[in-house]
Design a protein around this motif. Structure first.
Motif, PDB file in Angstrom:
ATOM      1  N   GLU A  31      -6.795   9.234   5.671  1.00 32.73           N
ATOM      2  CA  GLU A  31      -6.216  10.324   5.590  1.00 32.73           C
ATOM      3  C   GLU A  31      -4.998  10.233   4.558  1.00 32.73           C
ATOM      4  O   GLU A  31      -4.107  11.182   4.496  1.00 32.73           O
ATOM      5  CB  GLU A  31      -5.324  10.870   6.969  1.00 32.73           C
ATOM      6  CG  GLU A  31      -6.354  10.956   8.093  1.00 32.73           C
ATOM      7  CD  GLU A  31      -6.632   9.471   8.679  1.00 32.73           C
ATOM      8  OE1 GLU A  31      -6.733   9.372  10.097  1.00 32.73           O
ATOM      9  OE2 GLU A  31      -6.345   8.380   8.325  1.00 32.73           O
ATOM     10  N   ASP A  32      -5.035   9.258   3.683  1.00 29.52           N
ATOM     11  CA  ASP A  32      -3.807   8.952   2.936  1.00 29.52           C
ATOM     12  C   ASP A  32      -3.471  10.196   1.930  1.00 29.52           C
ATOM     13  O   ASP A  32      -2.425  10.424   1.851  1.00 29.52           O
ATOM     14  CB  ASP A  32      -4.232   7.747   2.116  1.00 29.52           C
ATOM     15  CG  ASP A  32      -5.430   7.921   0.966  1.00 29.52           C
ATOM     16  OD1 ASP A  32      -6.038   8.738   1.216  1.00 29.52           O
ATOM     17  OD2 ASP A  32      -5.415   6.703   0.608  1.00 29.52           O
ATOM     18  N   ARG A  33      -4.301  10.888   1.383  1.00 27.71           N
ATOM     19  CA  ARG A  33      -4.208  11.969   0.599  1.00 27.71           C
ATOM     20  C   ARG A  33      -3.662  13.181   1.449  1.00 27.71           C
ATOM     21  O   ARG A  33      -2.570  13.856   0.818  1.00 27.71           O
ATOM     22  CB  ARG A  33      -5.243  12.720  -0.108  1.00 27.71           C
ATOM     23  CG  ARG A  33      -6.272  11.718  -0.878  1.00 27.71           C
ATOM     24  CD  ARG A  33      -5.494  11.352  -2.498  1.00 27.71           C
ATOM     25  NE  ARG A  33      -6.302  10.543  -3.137  1.00 27.71           N
ATOM     26  CZ  ARG A  33      -5.969  10.210  -4.354  1.00 27.71           C
ATOM     27  NH1 ARG A  33      -4.786  10.409  -4.677  1.00 27.71           N
ATOM     28  NH2 ARG A  33      -6.599   9.272  -5.051  1.00 27.71           N
ATOM     29  N   VAL A  34      -4.004  13.501   2.429  1.00 29.62           N
ATOM     30  CA  VAL A  34      -3.339  14.271   3.259  1.00 29.62           C
ATOM     31  C   VAL A  34      -1.888  14.120   3.780  1.00 29.62           C
ATOM     32  O   VAL A  34      -0.760  15.096   3.687  1.00 29.62           O
ATOM     33  CB  VAL A  34      -4.048  14.599   4.853  1.00 29.62           C
ATOM     34  CG1 VAL A  34      -3.496  15.818   5.721  1.00 29.62           C
ATOM     35  CG2 VAL A  34      -5.706  15.159   4.388  1.00 29.62           C
ATOM     36  N   LEU A  35      -1.795  12.830   3.971  1.00 32.24           N
ATOM     37  CA  LEU A  35      -0.342  12.366   4.602  1.00 32.24           C
ATOM     38  C   LEU A  35       0.645  12.272   3.220  1.00 32.24           C
ATOM     39  O   LEU A  35       1.730  12.931   3.500  1.00 32.24           O
ATOM     40  CB  LEU A  35      -0.493  10.943   5.064  1.00 32.24           C
ATOM     41  CG  LEU A  35      -1.365  10.838   6.388  1.00 32.24           C
ATOM     42  CD1 LEU A  35      -1.469   9.151   6.552  1.00 32.24           C
ATOM     43  CD2 LEU A  35      -0.593  11.369   7.511  1.00 32.24           C
ATOM     44  N   LEU A  36       0.116  12.041   2.273  1.00 30.33           N
ATOM     45  CA  LEU A  36       0.814  11.940   1.049  1.00 30.33           C
ATOM     46  C   LEU A  36       1.352  13.478   0.593  1.00 30.33           C
ATOM     47  O   LEU A  36       2.539  13.824   0.180  1.00 30.33           O
ATOM     48  CB  LEU A  36       0.240  11.437  -0.098  1.00 30.33           C
ATOM     49  CG  LEU A  36       0.104   9.924  -0.352  1.00 30.33           C
ATOM     50  CD1 LEU A  36      -0.590   9.139  -1.099  1.00 30.33           C
ATOM     51  CD2 LEU A  36       1.661   9.273  -0.218  1.00 30.33           C
ATOM     52  N   GLU A  86       2.102   7.571  -6.378  1.00 30.51           N
ATOM     53  CA  GLU A  86       2.578   7.405  -5.150  1.00 30.51           C
ATOM     54  C   GLU A  86       1.368   6.758  -3.875  1.00 30.51           C
ATOM     55  O   GLU A  86       1.678   6.452  -2.928  1.00 30.51           O
ATOM     56  CB  GLU A  86       2.471   8.909  -4.635  1.00 30.51           C
ATOM     57  CG  GLU A  86       1.236   9.594  -4.787  1.00 30.51           C
ATOM     58  CD  GLU A  86       1.486  11.300  -4.123  1.00 30.51           C
ATOM     59  OE1 GLU A  86       2.709  11.538  -3.749  1.00 30.51           O
ATOM     60  OE2 GLU A  86       0.604  12.058  -4.281  1.00 30.51           O
ATOM     61  N   VAL A  87       0.171   6.950  -4.701  1.00 30.59           N
ATOM     62  CA  VAL A  87      -0.972   6.344  -3.907  1.00 30.59           C
ATOM     63  C   VAL A  87      -0.914   4.686  -3.663  1.00 30.59           C
ATOM     64  O   VAL A  87      -0.880   4.097  -2.603  1.00 30.59           O
ATOM     65  CB  VAL A  87      -2.389   6.480  -4.404  1.00 30.59           C
ATOM     66  CG1 VAL A  87      -3.329   5.517  -3.569  1.00 30.59           C
ATOM     67  CG2 VAL A  87      -2.521   8.175  -4.284  1.00 30.59           C
ATOM     68  N   TYR A  92       0.316   1.837  -0.446  1.00 27.81           N
ATOM     69  CA  TYR A  92       0.048   0.905   0.170  1.00 27.81           C
ATOM     70  C   TYR A  92       0.859  -0.238   0.203  1.00 27.81           C
ATOM     71  O   TYR A  92       0.893  -1.179   0.952  1.00 27.81           O
ATOM     72  CB  TYR A  92      -1.666   0.633  -0.298  1.00 27.81           C
ATOM     73  CG  TYR A  92      -2.396   1.587   0.082  1.00 27.81           C
ATOM     74  CD1 TYR A  92      -3.222   1.248   1.230  1.00 27.81           C
ATOM     75  CD2 TYR A  92      -2.789   2.822  -0.822  1.00 27.81           C
ATOM     76  CE1 TYR A  92      -4.203   2.306   1.604  1.00 27.81           C
ATOM     77  CE2 TYR A  92      -3.840   3.604  -0.416  1.00 27.81           C
ATOM     78  CZ  TYR A  92      -4.356   3.550   0.890  1.00 27.81           C
ATOM     79  OH  TYR A  92      -5.384   4.304   1.204  1.00 27.81           O
ATOM     80  N   ALA A  93       1.713  -0.246  -0.948  1.00 32.90           N
ATOM     81  CA  ALA A  93       2.677  -1.270  -0.942  1.00 32.90           C
ATOM     82  C   ALA A  93       3.691  -1.277   0.078  1.00 32.90           C
ATOM     83  O   ALA A  93       4.226  -2.279   0.592  1.00 32.90           O
ATOM     84  CB  ALA A  93       3.301  -1.269  -2.363  1.00 32.90           C
TER      85      ALA A  93
END
Length: 459
Positions: free
Chosen positions: A279-284, A446-447, A451-452
């Motif tokens: 879900e990373d794109r949705v969360l960002l 931002e992606v 993860y960092a």
């Protein structure tokens, strides 16, 4: 009296069938129910003999019985009276509301659904999408836990896959009872999740009557020894970083706890990390303040599924890297309260939340993408080759390990871990490889930062 009466054949058949049904219900069905119940009890006994944390009778109680117990609990009935007086509504109306909340919250645990379908589905889905690895485990500390204690797994919340992967990896220890948000209250997902012992909560509800009913269910389950799993952060992390604990469920557990009682409550810190969060794109997007309503999430999900199937059909699918779960040192609530005798309940609960999140943060595994992302951000837009990234990653890993971090190194080779991290970021279009050198893409920073952030607290 002795005259012949003619009736139609279908009436005779219906009467005979009804008589047969009544005969079966009175004579045969009790025996069948006794036989099935006996088989079920034997199956539960065999299952409990294989689990470290046994399934408590509370979870096996019929759902309607639990609903009635909860709705007619003295504290709930007191809350109903208060709600009736405050809102100026009849008592029976408030009581009906409480009964509705109880039906909404109480699960319907099925050992077959959990260990038959649930665990198999969790194993299949986890291994289909990720290379799942069990990270750090203090097995000695886990084995020393009081078998009579109520165990609560406390986890960070990175993805909705957390439920699936932790259920799969904890299958040999116990059946976990999750607190699930509103997202899962859709047919037929609702019925399936409820059958695995999860209970639904309205995270944003400010209704005091609802909160009292929910708190009593959590307290009753805790007092009965039900193994639970909670996400103190409350919701998914939008920027990837570990967030402070929200004290709702923890407060419910602590507020009704009596240190003098026989059963202790033991919190087990659990750290979860992924090379890719689905879900990373949705969360960002949500973190940027963009609207992420139902249609946006549905379109994103459909697009993901279609693209995933296409990659598989064309033989170009790569698993989404590694997913790892670590289990930390258990924390006894009795021991914690003994150290906090002279502080207020509010401060004690806040201190407990901070202590638990600190322990959760310590066991979040360092994975290839998180490590490589950290190194690349430190270097900015400077192009690096694989050897340079590996050299920097080795120095960064030494610092992290010196701070007590735990890393999963695939195949026990750092060069391969760096290769995995670089490949995953290239596939996400966050990196561009040209002439053997990797460069960060400014529009995808931002992606990489997301993860960092997963391991930023360990530096």
């Amino acid at each position: 009296m002795f005259e012949t009466v003619e009736i139609q054949v279908w009436v005779v058949w219906v009467t005979g069938l009804l008589a047969l049904a009544g005969l079966l219900d009175r004579i045969l069905m009790p025996s069948v129910r006794w036989y099935l119940r006996r088989r079920f009890n034997r199956a539960i006994e065999q299952l409990n003999s294989k689990l470290q944390l046994q399934i408590q009778p509370f979870k096996l109680t019929q759902r309607q019985v639990m609903v009635d117990r909860l709705a007619h609990d003295p504290q709930v009935m007191e809350a109903v009276l208060e709600h009736s007086n405050e809102e100026g509504i009849p008592y029976h109306v408030a009581a009906k509301m409480a009964m509705g909340y109880a039906r909404e919250i109480v699960p319907s645990f099925s050992a077959f659904a959990y260990f038959g379908f649930g665990i198999r589905f969790a194993r299949w889905l986890s291994r289909t999408l990720y290379r799942v690895r069990l990270g750090y485990v203090d097995e000695g500390a886990l084995q020393k836990m009081d078998p009579n204690a109520t165990v609560v797994f406390v986890m960070n919340h990175r993805s909705n896959m957390d439920y699936v992967i932790v259920t799969f990896l904890a299958a040999s220890r116990s059946a976990l009872s999750y607190a699930v948000g509103e997202w899962a209250r859709v047919w037929p997902l609702k019925q399936l999740i409820r059958s695995t012992g999860a209970y639904f909560i309205r995270r944003k509800s400010r209704n005091l009557l609802y909160r009292r009913v929910l708190s009593r269910y959590v307290q009753m389950a805790t007092a009965a020894g039900v193994t639970q799993a909670v996400f103190p952060e409350g919701s998914l992390s939008r920027d990837g970083s570990l967030r402070p604990a929200k004290l709702g469920l923890l407060n419910y557990i602590v507020s009704d706890f009596d240190p003098d009682q026989e059963r202790d409550v033991v919190f087990v810190p659990v750290g979860v990390n992924y090379d890719r969060v689905l879900e990373d794109r949705v969360l960002l997007a949500a973190n940027r303040g963009e609207k992420t309503g139902l249609l946006f999430k549905l379109w994103t999900f459909v697009h993901f599924v279609v693209r995933h199937l296409w990659l598989r059909l064309t033989g170009r699918f790569y698993k989404f890297g590694y997913a790892s779960v670590s289990f930390g040192v258990p924390l006894s609530l009795k021991a914690f309260l003994a150290e906090k005798e002279k502080v207020s309940h509010e401060k004690m609960t806040a201190d407990l939340g901070k202590a638990l999140m600190k322990q959760v943060g310590r066991v979040i595994p360092v994975l290839p993408v998180s490590l490589v992302s950290t190194v690349l951000l430190d270097q900015g837009e400077t192009p690096l080759n694989a050897a340079e990234v590996q050299h920097l990653a080795e120095a960064e890993l030494e610092r992290l390990l010196a701070n007590g971090a735990h890393m999963h190194i695939p195949r026990k080779r750092l060069d391969y871990a760096v290769e995995v991290g670089l490949r995953m970021l290239v596939l996400r279009r966050a990196l561009v490889e040209k002439d053997g050198r990797f460069t960060l893409q400014p529009e995808q920073l931002e992606v990489v930062r997301y993860y960092a952030n997963a391991i930023a607290h360990l530096r």
